[in-house]
Write a protein that holds these residues in place. Structure first.
Motif, PDB file in Angstrom:
ATOM      1  N   LEU A 187       0.842  -1.192   0.000  1.00 23.99           N
ATOM      2  CA  LEU A 187       0.000   0.000   0.000  1.00 23.99           C
ATOM      3  C   LEU A 187       0.879   1.244   0.000  1.00 23.99           C
ATOM      4  CD1 LEU A 187      -2.653  -0.872   2.744  1.00 23.99           C
ATOM      5  CD2 LEU A 187      -2.812  -1.251   0.286  1.00 23.99           C
ATOM      6  N   ARG A 188       0.487   2.198  -0.842  1.00 18.80           N
ATOM      7  CA  ARG A 188       1.148   3.512  -0.820  1.00 18.80           C
ATOM      8  C   ARG A 188       0.086   4.602  -0.869  1.00 18.80           C
ATOM      9  NH1 ARG A 188       6.096   3.177  -5.137  1.00 18.80           N
ATOM     10  NH2 ARG A 188       4.866   1.522  -6.101  1.00 18.80           N
ATOM     11  N   GLY A 189       0.271   5.605  -0.050  1.00 23.14           N
ATOM     12  CA  GLY A 189      -0.620   6.756  -0.068  1.00 23.14           C
ATOM     13  C   GLY A 189      -1.750   6.719   0.926  1.00 23.14           C
ATOM     14  N   VAL A 190      -1.973   5.572   1.585  1.00 27.64           N
ATOM     15  CA  VAL A 190      -3.098   5.488   2.516  1.00 27.64           C
ATOM     16  C   VAL A 190      -2.849   6.384   3.724  1.00 27.64           C
ATOM     17  CG1 VAL A 190      -4.692   3.948   3.688  1.00 27.64           C
ATOM     18  CG2 VAL A 190      -3.334   3.089   1.793  1.00 27.64           C
ATOM     19  N   ASP A 191      -1.590   6.504   4.140  1.00 25.23           N
ATOM     20  CA  ASP A 191      -1.276   7.362   5.278  1.00 25.23           C
ATOM     21  C   ASP A 191      -1.388   8.842   4.931  1.00 25.23           C
ATOM     22  OD1 ASP A 191       0.901   6.955   3.591  1.00 25.23           O
ATOM     23  OD2 ASP A 191       2.375   7.321   5.157  1.00 25.23           O
ATOM     24  N   THR A 192      -1.483   9.174   3.648  1.00 20.01           N
ATOM     25  CA  THR A 192      -1.783  10.548   3.259  1.00 20.01           C
ATOM     26  C   THR A 192      -3.267  10.836   3.448  1.00 20.01           C
ATOM     27  OG1 THR A 192       0.025  10.538   1.643  1.00 20.01           O
ATOM     28  CG2 THR A 192      -1.663  12.237   1.386  1.00 20.01           C
ATOM     29  N   VAL A 193      -4.088   9.840   3.143  1.00 16.51           N
ATOM     30  CA  VAL A 193      -5.532   9.987   3.354  1.00 16.51           C
ATOM     31  C   VAL A 193      -5.833  10.067   4.846  1.00 16.51           C
ATOM     32  CG1 VAL A 193      -7.796   8.958   2.973  1.00 16.51           C
ATOM     33  CG2 VAL A 193      -6.022   8.726   1.219  1.00 16.51           C
ATOM     34  N   TRP A 194      -5.292   9.128   5.606  1.00 20.12           N
ATOM     35  CA  TRP A 194      -5.590   9.056   7.044  1.00 20.12           C
ATOM     36  C   TRP A 194      -4.352   8.543   7.766  1.00 20.12           C
ATOM     37  CZ3 TRP A 194     -10.405   6.002   9.249  1.00 20.12           C
ATOM     38  CH2 TRP A 194     -10.503   6.252  10.630  1.00 20.12           C
ATOM     39  N   PRO A 195      -3.510   9.427   8.296  1.00 20.09           N
ATOM     40  CA  PRO A 195      -2.289   8.989   8.984  1.00 20.09           C
ATOM     41  C   PRO A 195      -2.604   8.195  10.243  1.00 20.09           C
ATOM     42  CG  PRO A 195      -2.233  11.354   8.487  1.00 20.09           C
ATOM     43  CD  PRO A 195      -3.636  10.883   8.257  1.00 20.09           C
TER      44      PRO A 195
END
Length: 247
Positions: A187-195
């Motif tokens: 997964l990449r970018g999920v922590d940008t949506v919801w850290p």
């Protein structure tokens, strides 16, 4: 990392409100299902898929997937993935169509309404401090017998901001014991949506890379460390591989 910051996190409160409402409705739907056997499993899959996709829509996660051609839809896998956000399970369920059962920490099963619904949906409870291997094995065997794959976050908790934690061997021992392939997923970018550990939700792109399945037939428990290393390397390499869109 994909995407990036897309303006202020104005969607945090409405996204959480909508997601929690969907969770309550989904939990009640699972608990009140009058079906049994295969019909029940398919209905639970549909509920999980709808719940997960609703969360993705509410949070503004825009998902792209690479490697779907590597999936054999009729096969059963132990899916292992990096873990950076509370949204990760919803992303996985949305992509895999709800046909996953998750190895989840015991604390979640103590939440009123949610806990009973998780058990009814076939999620597998694990106590990270004192794992009951017999109980875990029974839950895993039931999931595989029903044709579901198992999702495990082998880091055991969220990744460090500077990189992945070491992988625990439990998922790989399970895969070897049942002769089920390991499927590394990145997964990449999920922590940008919801850290992780933050109540801040922003719209962003999420990219999923489905790796090459790793067979486990003819492996023994002694092979688990090597299998763990191969899977972790596959995810690490995918994290640093340029995305098709250039991000």
């Amino acid at each position: 990392m994909t995407g990036g910051d897309h303006g202020p996190a104005w969607r945090t409160i409405p996204a959480l409100a909508a997601g929690l409402l969907a969770t309550m409705i989904g939990a009640l739907a699972v608990l009140l299902l009058p079906l049994r056997g295969e019909r029940r499993r398919r209905a639970v899959d549909a509920i999980l898929r709808t719940w997960a996709r609703f969360w993705c829509l509410a949070t503004g996660a825009r998902i792209t997937v690479d490697g779907l051609e590597r999936l054999e839809r009729s096969a059963t896998y132990v899916v292992v993935s990096n873990h950076t956000s509370n949204l990760d399970p919803m992303i996985h369920l949305a992509v895999f169509g709800g046909g996953l059962r998750i190895l989840a920490k015991r604390e979640l099963f103590r939440v009123p309404l949610l806990g009973p619904a998780m058990r009814a949906a076939g999620l597998v409870e694990v106590d990270r401090r004192n794992a009951d291997q017999g109980s875990i094995n029974r839950g895993v065997a039931e999931a595989f017998a029903a044709g579901s794959s198992l999702l495990v976050y082998p880091e055991g908790t969220f990744s460090y901001e500077t990189g992945m934690r070491p992988f625990k061997s439990g998922a790989f021992m399970i895969a070897i014991a049942h002769g089920v392939p390991i499927l590394p997923v990145t997964l990449r970018g999920v922590d940008t949506v919801w850290p992780a550990h933050r109540l801040r939700i922003r719209r962003a792109e999420v990219h999923i890379t489905i790796g090459t399945p790793l067979p486990t037939r003819h492996l023994t428990p002694q092979d688990a460390p090597a299998l763990t290393s191969v899977a972790r390397t596959a995810i690490t390499e995918a994290l640093t591989t340029p995305l098709p869109n250039g991000h």
